[in-house]
Design a protein around this motif. Structure first.
Motif: not given
Length: 176
Positions: A57-74
């Motif tokens: 939740h912190q990643i998608i709302t604060e740290l990187s709300p526009k893109e999933w920072v772990y793209s390419g990882l399961a």
């Protein structure tokens, strides 16, 4: 068998987030000095990331709300919630330790335990973390979310490497 790696930063006094759950203090001692990019080297050996709902939740709302920072990882998020499906992310109610044991048996690169404390603690207690990559940030928070809680017994580790830059000390340990 795949390795399970905790890759995380903590304050000098052992906190991974401040009393409000924020991580905006995760900097070196000089804002004008570029930090080493050890994350890029680390992530090359990883293909799976596991985290709890609060970290997600912190990643998608604060740290990187526009893109999933772990793209390419399961990506696996341990949660009792039922969020909308998301590409590359598996929301699961599977027991954390069962999930990690199962993932260890599958083919692939290392499994990164991203956080938070509620995810890390059971894995430590069940001795499921193979390596600890811990960056000590030059800050004393005084309160917050602790990385290590009470342990029922001593856990001994082997030091693999250290490096220091911009006041940050990175320590890498393995289980004995």
């Amino acid at each position: 068998m795949r390795k399970v790696i905790l890759f995380i930063a903590m304050s000098l006094d052992g906190y991974i987030a401040d009393r409000n759950g924020k991580v905006d203090w995760l900097n070196g001692q000089d804002d004008h000095v570029e930090n080493l990019n050890t994350y890029s080297i680390f992530i090359e050996g990883v293909d799976t990331v596991v985290m709890g709902w609060n970290t997600y939740h912190q990643i998608i709302t604060e740290l990187s709300p526009k893109e999933w920072v772990y793209s390419g990882l399961a990506s696996y998020v341990i949660t009792h919630r039922t969020p909308a499906p998301a590409e590359q992310i598996t929301f699961t109610q599977e027991s954390l330790c069962s999930l990690v044991r199962r993932l260890k048996q599958e083919q692939g690169k290392a499994i990164w335990i991203c956080g938070g404390a509620a995810i890390i603690q059971p894995l430590i207690l069940e001795d499921l973390i193979d390596e600890y990559y811990i960056s000590i940030i030059p800050s004393i928070l005084g309160d917050g979310i602790r990385l290590f809680g009470k342990m029922p017994a001593e856990m001994r580790l082997n030091l693999i490497s250290t490096q220091t830059y911009n006041g940050i000390t990175e320590l890498v340990y393995s289980r004995r």
